[in-house]
Design an enzyme around this catalytic site. Structure first.
Site: not given
Ligand code: UD1
Length: 338
Positions: A155, A151, A126
């Protein structure tokens, strides 16, 4: 053509890769305990490909049961190891669950490689290994920073365990560092189908739009980015699946026992949370009920890939953009909510 073992082959990325491998003419079987998937996925893989899909319901941590399966399958050329837990927040609350499943599971797969002369392993890593990177885009040489969650640590440790065990296990290995996988198969037959409430952005968006949630929050609006929200590199799961087939074929040809390689898999485009929401609203014609909320602990500000190595060496060309991700994710949400 290779005989390939998928761990977690009925899960989100595993099932799309299963389809891509079958379409590429490979022979495939899976082990998956259905802890975050269901047996119906197999019928849907068959409906898409016209080929039989086969899974053994085995927990990766049960070495005896796993060995019985591997022994019964005869000669296996390669394993693609997907089976792992992936909820960042849950890993902070239950680190031991994550260390056990993600690390013990990996060790068992390596043990199987050693005992049954499986010569190649493709590993699901990841972009989380890069932490909060100082420079963008990140290449495979960008320094690995301390993990922000258990997590992420699994990785990082997973990569280290593989690299330290290449000779002992007798494998050549390719590590694939995924950016943010999203979207669903264009057939509408497979997609992400988490057992528990979705936590990742794209399924949260589609669940909100369909009415499973009243509203959603954008986590943080004061980040130093163009609109104040976090930047990520969203990669369509079918493009990601394709990369696994290419990585497998590359490994079999170019990565001999005792050696390894690593590839970033992203589309090299940074998209903010608000841009992702706008993309969804445009393709679905739906207005999304969202509000700006506080930052989520552990989130990195911005990350996107330099994936030129995968393009050059694997011949990988991701074909789909954020609109296609949202279109297919929305179609899939409508199917799974029926
Ligand atoms: C995270 C992990 C990634 C992992 C993935 C699997 C980190 C840095 N990244 O990705 O390695 O493979 O999860 O689950 O640990 N967001 C909102 N509202 C929501 C949900 C998300 O604003 O309700 C935003 C988050 O703040 C982020 C973006 O959307 O900025 C993507 O979030 P998400 O889809 O959860 O993925 P990551 O956190 O980037």
């Amino acid at each position: 053509m290779a005989k390939v073992w998928l761990t977690g082959g009925t899960g989100y990325i595993g099932s799309h890769t299963y389809v891509d491998l079958l379409e590429g003419g490979h022979t495939v079987f899976s082990t998956d305990d259905y802890s975050n998937s269901s047996p119906e996925v197999l019928e849907n893989i068959t409906a898409i490909t016209g080929k039989e899909a086969n899974n053994y319901e085995v927990d990766i941590c049960d070495l005896e049961a796993l060995e019985a399966v591997i022994q019964s399958e005869g000669k296996i050329d390669a394993v693609i190891h997907f089976a792992a837990f992936k909820a960042v927040g849950e890993s902070v609350e239950q680190p031991l669950k994550y260390f056990k499943n993600n690390l013990v599971g990996l060790i068992h797969v390596l043990e199987m490689c050693k005992r049954y002369a499986i010569s190649h392993m493709i590993y699901s890593s990841s972009c989380t290994v890069y932490g909060n990177p100082k420079e963008l885009p990140v290449t495979e040489d960008t320094p690995i920073l301390p993990a922000a969650s258990p997590y992420g640590l699994t990785k990082q440790m997973g990569e280290d365990i593989i690299l330290s065990s290449l000779m002992d296990a007798g494998i050549g290995s390719v590590l694939l560092r995924y950016f943010n996988p999203a979207g669903a198969h264009e057939s509408g037959k497979i997609g992400e189908d988490p057992r528990n409430a979705a936590l990742n952005l794209v399924p949260v968006i589609t669940e909100t739009a369909i009415g499973k949630r009243k509203e959603m929050a954008v986590f943080g609006s004061d980040y130093p980015t163009r609109d104040g929200t976090c930047v990520r590199d969203y990669i369509h799961v079918s493009d990601l699946a394709r990369a696994h087939t290419l990585a497998l074929e590359y490994a079999l040809e170019h990565v001999p026992s005792g050696s390894w390689d690593v590839f970033n898999l992203g589309v090299e485009q940074g998209v903010t949370v608000l841009e992702a929401i706008q993309a969804f609203e445009r393709v679905s014609g739906q207005k999304l009920n969202y509000k700006m909320g506080p930052r989520r602990p552990g989130d990195v500000v911005a990350i996107f890939a330099d994936a030129s190595k995968a393009r050059d060496r694997l011949g990988w060309v991701p074909l789909r953009d954020i609109r296609e991700i949202m279109r297919t994710a929305w179609e899939w949400e409508k199917v799974r909510s029926r």
